[in-house]
Each structure stands twice: as C-alpha cells, then as structure tokens.
Write a protein that holds these residues in place. Structure first.
Motif, mmCIF file in Angstrom:
data_model
loop_
_atom_site.group_PDB
_atom_site.id
_atom_site.type_symbol
_atom_site.label_atom_id
_atom_site.label_comp_id
_atom_site.label_asym_id
_atom_site.label_seq_id
_atom_site.Cartn_x
_atom_site.Cartn_y
_atom_site.Cartn_z
ATOM 1 N N TRP A 1 67.847 -8.848 39.719
ATOM 2 C CA TRP A 1 67.741 -7.359 40.115
ATOM 3 C C TRP A 1 68.291 -7.003 41.668
ATOM 4 O O TRP A 1 69.001 -5.928 41.575
ATOM 5 C CB TRP A 1 66.121 -6.988 40.351
ATOM 6 C CG TRP A 1 65.656 -6.698 39.070
ATOM 7 C CD1 TRP A 1 65.317 -7.330 37.871
ATOM 8 C CD2 TRP A 1 64.878 -5.450 38.601
ATOM 9 N NE1 TRP A 1 64.966 -6.767 37.035
ATOM 10 C CE2 TRP A 1 64.608 -5.383 37.510
ATOM 11 C CE3 TRP A 1 64.726 -4.144 39.629
ATOM 12 C CZ2 TRP A 1 63.627 -4.404 36.736
ATOM 13 C CZ3 TRP A 1 63.911 -3.329 39.047
ATOM 14 C CH2 TRP A 1 63.292 -3.442 37.530
ATOM 15 N N VAL B 1 70.987 -3.885 29.401
ATOM 16 C CA VAL B 1 70.255 -5.222 29.030
ATOM 17 C C VAL B 1 71.151 -6.210 28.077
ATOM 18 O O VAL B 1 71.320 -7.329 28.709
ATOM 19 C CB VAL B 1 69.317 -4.865 28.134
ATOM 20 C CG1 VAL B 1 68.523 -6.314 27.611
ATOM 21 C CG2 VAL B 1 68.103 -3.992 28.629
ATOM 22 N N ARG C 1 59.731 -15.960 31.884
ATOM 23 C CA ARG C 1 60.371 -14.522 31.766
ATOM 24 C C ARG C 1 59.198 -13.445 32.485
ATOM 25 O O ARG C 1 58.226 -13.466 32.075
ATOM 26 C CB ARG C 1 61.038 -14.045 30.400
ATOM 27 C CG ARG C 1 61.532 -12.695 30.446
ATOM 28 C CD ARG C 1 61.694 -12.286 28.910
ATOM 29 N NE ARG C 1 61.752 -10.826 28.954
ATOM 30 C CZ ARG C 1 61.084 -10.137 27.734
ATOM 31 N NH1 ARG C 1 60.744 -10.779 27.000
ATOM 32 N NH2 ARG C 1 61.209 -8.932 28.077
ATOM 33 N N ILE D 1 66.829 -3.049 33.260
ATOM 34 C CA ILE D 1 65.968 -2.815 32.075
ATOM 35 C C ILE D 1 66.011 -1.272 31.913
ATOM 36 O O ILE D 1 65.257 -0.837 30.847
ATOM 37 C CB ILE D 1 64.691 -3.220 32.504
ATOM 38 C CG1 ILE D 1 63.919 -2.340 33.821
ATOM 39 C CG2 ILE D 1 64.550 -4.558 32.459
ATOM 40 C CD1 ILE D 1 62.508 -2.582 33.820
ATOM 41 N N VAL E 1 57.962 -10.207 32.191
ATOM 42 C CA VAL E 1 58.316 -9.052 31.080
ATOM 43 C C VAL E 1 58.361 -7.653 31.740
ATOM 44 O O VAL E 1 58.923 -6.817 30.975
ATOM 45 C CB VAL E 1 56.981 -9.099 30.081
ATOM 46 C CG1 VAL E 1 56.859 -10.217 29.223
ATOM 47 C CG2 VAL E 1 55.700 -8.901 30.501
ATOM 48 N N PHE E 2 58.138 -7.403 32.926
ATOM 49 C CA PHE E 2 58.065 -6.216 33.680
ATOM 50 C C PHE E 2 59.442 -5.908 34.250
ATOM 51 O O PHE E 2 59.858 -4.734 34.493
ATOM 52 C CB PHE E 2 56.914 -6.028 34.726
ATOM 53 C CG PHE E 2 55.716 -6.133 34.258
ATOM 54 C CD1 PHE E 2 55.091 -4.939 33.304
ATOM 55 C CD2 PHE E 2 54.964 -7.333 34.217
ATOM 56 C CE1 PHE E 2 53.767 -4.869 32.806
ATOM 57 C CE2 PHE E 2 53.607 -7.246 33.627
ATOM 58 C CZ PHE E 2 52.985 -6.103 32.989
ATOM 59 N N ILE E 3 60.218 -6.989 34.378
ATOM 60 C CA ILE E 3 61.559 -6.652 34.956
ATOM 61 C C ILE E 3 62.627 -7.195 34.127
ATOM 62 O O ILE E 3 63.880 -7.321 34.495
ATOM 63 C CB ILE E 3 61.646 -7.351 36.483
ATOM 64 C CG1 ILE E 3 61.725 -8.735 36.420
ATOM 65 C CG2 ILE E 3 60.761 -6.554 37.406
ATOM 66 C CD1 ILE E 3 61.793 -9.461 37.730
ATOM 67 N N SER E 4 62.472 -7.431 32.857
ATOM 68 C CA SER E 4 63.540 -7.785 31.829
ATOM 69 C C SER E 4 63.256 -7.183 30.467
ATOM 70 O O SER E 4 62.156 -6.794 30.310
ATOM 71 C CB SER E 4 63.626 -9.263 31.692
ATOM 72 O OG SER E 4 62.286 -9.859 31.097
ATOM 73 N N ARG E 5 64.280 -7.090 29.798
ATOM 74 C CA ARG E 5 64.156 -6.572 28.501
ATOM 75 C C ARG E 5 64.846 -7.399 27.510
ATOM 76 O O ARG E 5 65.857 -7.957 27.719
ATOM 77 C CB ARG E 5 64.334 -4.876 28.377
ATOM 78 C CG ARG E 5 63.498 -4.009 28.466
ATOM 79 C CD ARG E 5 64.148 -2.610 28.664
ATOM 80 N NE ARG E 5 64.653 -2.322 27.337
ATOM 81 C CZ ARG E 5 65.434 -1.102 27.143
ATOM 82 N NH1 ARG E 5 65.582 -0.263 28.084
ATOM 83 N NH2 ARG E 5 65.933 -0.925 26.227
ATOM 84 N N THR E 6 64.488 -7.132 25.960
ATOM 85 C CA THR E 6 65.230 -7.592 24.920
ATOM 86 C C THR E 6 65.696 -6.704 24.042
ATOM 87 O O THR E 6 65.100 -5.699 23.823
ATOM 88 C CB THR E 6 64.539 -8.595 24.173
ATOM 89 O OG1 THR E 6 63.790 -9.522 25.079
ATOM 90 C CG2 THR E 6 65.005 -9.397 23.305
ATOM 91 N N ILE F 1 56.827 -2.480 26.420
ATOM 92 C CA ILE F 1 57.169 -3.316 27.691
ATOM 93 C C ILE F 1 57.147 -4.903 27.737
ATOM 94 O O ILE F 1 57.763 -5.462 27.984
ATOM 95 C CB ILE F 1 56.347 -2.673 28.987
ATOM 96 C CG1 ILE F 1 56.769 -1.434 29.335
ATOM 97 C CG2 ILE F 1 56.703 -3.585 30.046
ATOM 98 C CD1 ILE F 1 56.164 -0.602 30.288
ATOM 99 N N THR F 2 55.802 -5.169 27.119
ATOM 100 C CA THR F 2 55.416 -6.621 26.988
ATOM 101 C C THR F 2 56.264 -7.392 26.036
ATOM 102 O O THR F 2 56.319 -8.556 26.115
ATOM 103 C CB THR F 2 53.974 -6.937 26.700
ATOM 104 O OG1 THR F 2 53.661 -6.146 25.492
ATOM 105 C CG2 THR F 2 53.108 -6.378 27.915
ATOM 106 N N GLU F 3 56.912 -6.663 25.096
ATOM 107 C CA GLU F 3 57.557 -7.101 23.834
ATOM 108 C C GLU F 3 56.844 -8.365 23.295
ATOM 109 O O GLU F 3 57.410 -9.071 22.694
ATOM 110 C CB GLU F 3 58.828 -7.639 24.522
ATOM 111 C CG GLU F 3 59.761 -6.597 25.122
ATOM 112 C CD GLU F 3 61.231 -7.055 25.492
ATOM 113 O OE1 GLU F 3 61.285 -8.314 25.185
ATOM 114 O OE2 GLU F 3 61.963 -6.425 25.998
#
Lengths: 451, 200
Positions: free
Chosen positions: A424, A409, B60, A403, B62-67, A19-21
């Motif tokens: 959102w 995405v 950004r 997401i 991180v909990f509401i977006s993704r890559t 999740i944190t990427e």
C-alpha cells in the motif's frame, strides 16, 4: 420502517461479504438480491407488483429498450441495458484477445518507439488511456501489464512504475466515455446520456487531466525507469516480433472490424437511436457468428460472474431505492449544502472518490444514481452537473488505493506474480497525488463550467 | 537414499521444532529448508530478499487486498505462492528434504513421499525454552509465544483447509515436553524409518 431496516441490513451484509471474499461475489449479490425480493418486497412491503418491477424483465421486450425514440422511460431495478452491453462488449473483447490483437498492439507500439524505456512508458500510458475508453480496463491492464513485465525482463527496467502509470491512465481513460467504466454505463443508461454526452463532458476533463498526469508520472518515475538493473546491452533480436502475437490472421482483421463497428455505433448512437443494449448484443452476435469453431473458446472466457454480480446488485439497490433509504441520504446532502451548489459538487466528487478508493465503485455508483436524481429534483441543481461529478469521483477515486478499482487489482496482481509485490505504501505514494491532481482539475472544471 | 523422502514439520513457537527438523535432515542426510529458502527465491526472481521477508508467513489481509478474475493483489499471498511453488518444484524434482512450516503438509498433500509432523508442547516448557534461547523474561516470552503462534495459525488456516495443529491434518502430532528435542528427533527418525520400510 421495517422494510428500510431490512433493505439496509441486506445491503450492509452484502458489502461485508463482498469485502471478505469468503463467498464469490456474484453469489453474494444474487443471494442478497433474492433476499431483498423475498424479505423487503414480499414480507415487509407485501408489494408483489414492485417485486416484478425491480426484476424489470418487461423492459427488455419494449421497443424503447433497443432503439430509443426520445420518449421518457422510467425504470428502476435491474438495468438490463447495462448487463447486455457489458456482456456484449466482453464477448467482443474476448474475440479480439483470441486472435492476439492486444498483445500485437502492445508489441507493435514498443517496436515503433525502438524499445526505449521512456518512450515505451509514455506510449503505453497513452495506449492505456485510449483503449480504456472503449474496452474494460481489466482487459487493457491484463495485456499491457503482461507485455510490460516481459519487456522489463528483456530490457532490464523496473516494471512497477510503468504498471502503476498504466493502471491510472486506464481508470482515467475509462472516465472519458460512457462505456469506459461500469459506473459510467450505469449513470449513462439510467439517466439517458449518450456516448457523446460523456465525451463532451467527462471526456474533456479526462483529456485535460491526462496531460497533467503524463507530466506528473514522467517527473515522478523517470529516475526509477531509467535505472537499468543490468549493465549489458539488450539483444533486440530476442524480443518477440509483434506479428508473432497474431494467432489467426483472418480473425484478426474481422475482429478489428467488429471493434471499429462498435466504436462507430457508440459514437453515433445518439443520432441513430440505437441503445447501448442493442450495440452490445449486435457486437456479441457479430463476434459469435465470425468466430466459427472458436466460438466456445470465446464464450467460455466471458466473465459471466461479473454480469450475475450486476444483476443481484441492481435488485439490492432497487430495494434501497424503493424503501426510500436513498432519499434520506439525498435529503441529508441537500440539508448540508442548501443552495450552495459548489459545495454539493465538491461533496459528490470527493465523497464518491474517497468511497471508491476503498469500496467497489460499481455498487457505490448504482446507489448514488438515485441519490443525485433526487438531489436534482429537490434542490434545483442540474442533474448533468451531478452526473459528471459522480462519474469523475467514482472513476478516478478508485485509482488511489490498490483495492479501489479492478484495474488496480489486476495490475498489482500481475506485478506481484512476476516478483514485484506492491504494498500500500509504495502504491499510494505514487497514486494518491495523481488522484488528487485529477480530482482538483475535475472540481475546478465542473464548478467553473457548469455552475 | 534410494526412495524420495519429504518430511514436513510444523510446530508451535518455543517447542524447538526447528532443531528437531534440522536434526531429522541430518539423520537422513537430506536438505533442510526453512525461512532461508527466501534467499534462493529472491535470487531466482531477481527481487529484494527484504521484500520477501516483509510479507513472509502472513495471511492475506482481506481489508487491504482484493481478487479480480482469480488474481489476488495481496503481497502476502504472492510471497506465500512463491514458496509453495518452490516447495512443489523441489518435490517434483525428486529431491528428498525436510521442510519447516510453509503449509507444506497441505501444499504437497498428494505427494507419495510426504510424511507430516506437528510438534506441540506444554506451555510452561515452551515459556522456559523461549526465556533461555531468546534471553527474555517470562512476560516477554509469553508475549512472543502468543504473537508467533497467532501469526502461524492465521497464516496456516488461511491457506490450508485443515486447522493448524489439528491432529487429523498430520501423520504424527508430538508433545515435545515429554521427550525433549533430541529424543523427539530420535522418535521421529524411527517413525520415518518404519514408514520407509512399509513403503518398500
């Protein structure tokens, strides 16, 4: 007990890191997989045989892996069939992309409907649904969204509603077949379902849902789409011709033929006995052989990170399965439901959908496959019913938030890059009702037909 | 101005850094870019400036977006990138300018014309400055300072490898409390002129 705690800890930390990427997700799952092997199997269980079983390399050298004879084969751990099939399809799709197939298809269809916004909207939704049945939704949306943005700029309409509808239809189309969405490949190859098993079950639900969804998006978005941002008439001669998208004419027909071969092999694989692993490797080899000097360009574009992500993930989930953690979850669900199968279906569909809306549906479905297997064994409910419930929940639930699925995405990222960031609020306002419509259809259909 | 000059000014909230940056632009007769660049970006991209303001200078989430495949769907990141591209285009065009915030010291880090400044201040002075300028009481001023600095720090530290306000990431870090806005601008002017001389 210690092994269970270790397996759960590794799984939870892996999820948080995904999740944190902060670290690329394939490193996360591979690292977690290695930790599972060393800590869970090596240190806690001291079971080196199980360690080898989880890596599951031996399955690849069996004849059953390539051509099924119908014999029961039980194998946990790394699902190499899924990995090889996904890898093979990626090679094929990159081959098609290289010759300009997807862009040509989008432009051709836009031209066919005379560049009229509402017909483009309906045609692109349909195309997204159909293409996503056979190729990954990321590729479908990458091309559809970029052409949509280009057309929106030239024809002066707002691309956001169209992109959102395309994303939803790609996820819905993905639920219709075994190869449409990674959770389906995982469910299909683990539980030995064929391409046609999916088409005749989730495919029917997806098709019924598609009719409702097209109507829903049409009524919700037509106003936004018909509001042109500019007053002047569009000069159609400025629009690129579909043929200009083709970069290699011979390659175009060759890759189209390979795509058709893949579809035929998938549709007939229950009769021919050829496994998805075989089909994946075959189409990849065909693409490589026919790509000639472009072979490196094609191979370089393959998303090998996703394949590595899958390998690590299967090991971690294998750790959870082997230590009995997933049985605990299955027991918990069966205790709540007892013999109320309808409630079980509702829980599987909606729990999967809600979870997939917020977390990656690939690890979720990989985790849930052993859970539904165990549920079917202990409660007597048909495994098919649970499998279709899980597939619909995970495939469709992911559409609800930006997401939830990779296609969302990619679609929202393409829109943002073009100057249309989608928050959102805007996303969920359109997509949550659509998701709920499909989930209700799926719940009613499964309860009515299978119970 | 013969040679290109780019001054990137970062600042803590309540230091008057905005005024210093503007004064520097006037002293050198060059353009000044701050939050208002969003209006030009909105025009270029044919989008609403309100949308840009909504996601401006935010990290950004991180909990509401993704890559996925290197593509991020974070609106905050998209808006940040619009501004980074805008700054790069200005720099590449050869224009001289003063830029306030927007991680410019990192975005243009390899640009030969770049001079980077970070302005900080003593807490009491910053509080007083905010109370006077914003006409709020001490408690409200402290809350504003905390909120803005937290936001700026999070934004900066997400997009840049060097930490916000860390002296190692800037050519000059200046405590404005000792000089005040005007003297600070004079001091920075002389520093910039010295750099120009050395680069001749």
């Amino acid at each position: 007990m210690i092994a269970q705690i270790a397996a759960i800890t590794i799984f939870v930390v892996m999820f948080i890191l995904i999740i944190t990427e902060k670290i690329e997700k394939h490193y996360v799952t591979l690292g977690s997989g290695l930790l599972t092997l060393i800590v869970v199997f090596g240190i806690c269980l001291k079971d080196f045989g199980a360690m080898w079983d989880i890596v599951n390399l031996k399955s690849i050298v069996t004849a059953e892996f390539w051509r099924t004879t119908g014999a029961e084969s039980e194998s946990g751990g790394v699902d190499w069939a899924t990995v090889l099939f996904l890898g093979g399809m990626m090679v094929m799709v990159e081959g098609m992309a290289r010759v300009g197939f997807f862009r040509w298809l989008c432009m051709r269809i836009a031209k066919l409907v005379k560049y009229k916004t509402i017909p483009i909207f309906l045609a692109f939704m349909t195309m997204s649904f159909i293409l996503a049945m056979f190729i990954d939704s990321i590729t479908v949306i990458l091309f559809l969204a970029s052409v949509t943005i280009e057309l929106a700029r030239l024809l002066k309409f707002n691309p956001v509603p169209m992109i959102l509808a395309e994303v939803f239809c790609a996820n819905l189309g993905g639920s219709a077949t075994m190869c449409g969405d990674p959770p389906n490949i995982i469910i299909g190859s683990n539980l030995h379902y064929s391409f046609m098993d999916f088409v005749t079950n989730t495919g029917v639900i997806a098709l019924i849902s598609f009719v409702f969804i097209v109507a829903y998006f049409y009524f919700v978005m037509r106003k936004q789409l018909s509001t042109s941002t500019g007053g002047e008439a569009t000069d159609f001669s400025k629009l690129p011709s579909p043929e200009s998208a083709i970069t290699d004419k011979v390659g175009f027909f060759v890759n189209l033929a390979i795509f058709l071969i893949a579809i035929v092999l998938l549709i007939t694989h229950a009769n021919t006995g050829l496994t998805v692993a075989f089909i994946g490797v075959a189409v990849a080899l065909l693409t490589i052989i026919t790509s000639g000097k472009h072979v490196l360009t094609v191979l370089k574009k393959v998303d090998y990170k996703t394949l590595l992500f899958f390998i690590g993930l299967f090991v971690v989930v294998g750790g959870l399965e082997h230590t009995g953690v997933l049985e605990v979850i299955a027991d918990f669900i069966s205790k709540i439901c007892g013999t109320n199968y309808a409630l079980m279906v509702v829980i599987i569909i909606w729990l999967s959908a809600i979870a997939s809306a917020f977390i990656d549906n690939i690890p979720f479905s990989a985790t849930m496959v052993p859970v539904i297997k165990s549920l079917a064994e202990t409660t007597g409910i048909s495994l098919d019913t649970l499998a279709w419930s899980l597939a619909m929940g995970t495939d469709v639930g992911g559409s609800a938030t930006p997401i939830g699925a990779s296609a969302n995405v990619v679609g929202t990222a393409a829109a943002a890059k073009a100057g249309h960031p989608i928050g959102w609020g805007e996303y969920c306002k359109k997509m949550v009702p659509a998701t709920v419509i499909v989930l209700v259809i799926a719940t009613v259909y499964i309860c009515a037909v299978y119970l | 101005m013969e040679k290109q000059l780019i001054i990137a000014v970062s600042r803590e909230y309540g230091t008057g850094g905005h005024r210093v940056a503007k004064a520097l632009a006037e002293k050198f007769g060059i353009n000044f870019y701050d939050r208002r660049m969003l209006e030009e970006i909105a025009d270029q991209k044919n989008m609403s400036v309100d949308t840009l303001h909504k996601y401006d200078e935010l990290p950004r989430n991180v909990f509401i977006s993704r890559t996925v495949r290197g593509m991020s769907n974070s609106p905050e990141e998209a808006v940040a990138n619009f501004q980074f591209d805008y700054i790069r285009e200005k720099a590449d065009s050869g224009e001289s300018f003063v830029i306030l915030g927007r991680c410019a010291e990192h975005v243009l880090k390899d640009h030969p014309a770049l001079i980077t400044v970070f302005i900080l201040g003593d807490k009491e002075d910053k509080l007083k400055y905010v109370e006077e300028r914003r006409r709020v009481n001490a408690q409200q001023a402290a809350a504003m300072m905390y909120r803005h600095d937290k936001k700026r720090k999070a934004y900066h530290n997400y997009y840049c490898p060097n930490k916000w306000g860390d002296a190692r990431g800037y050519d000059v870090t200046l405590n404005i409390s000792k000089l005040g806005v005007e003297k600070a601008a004079d001091f920075l002017e002389s520093y910039v002129r010295m750099r120009i001389e050395l680069n001749k």
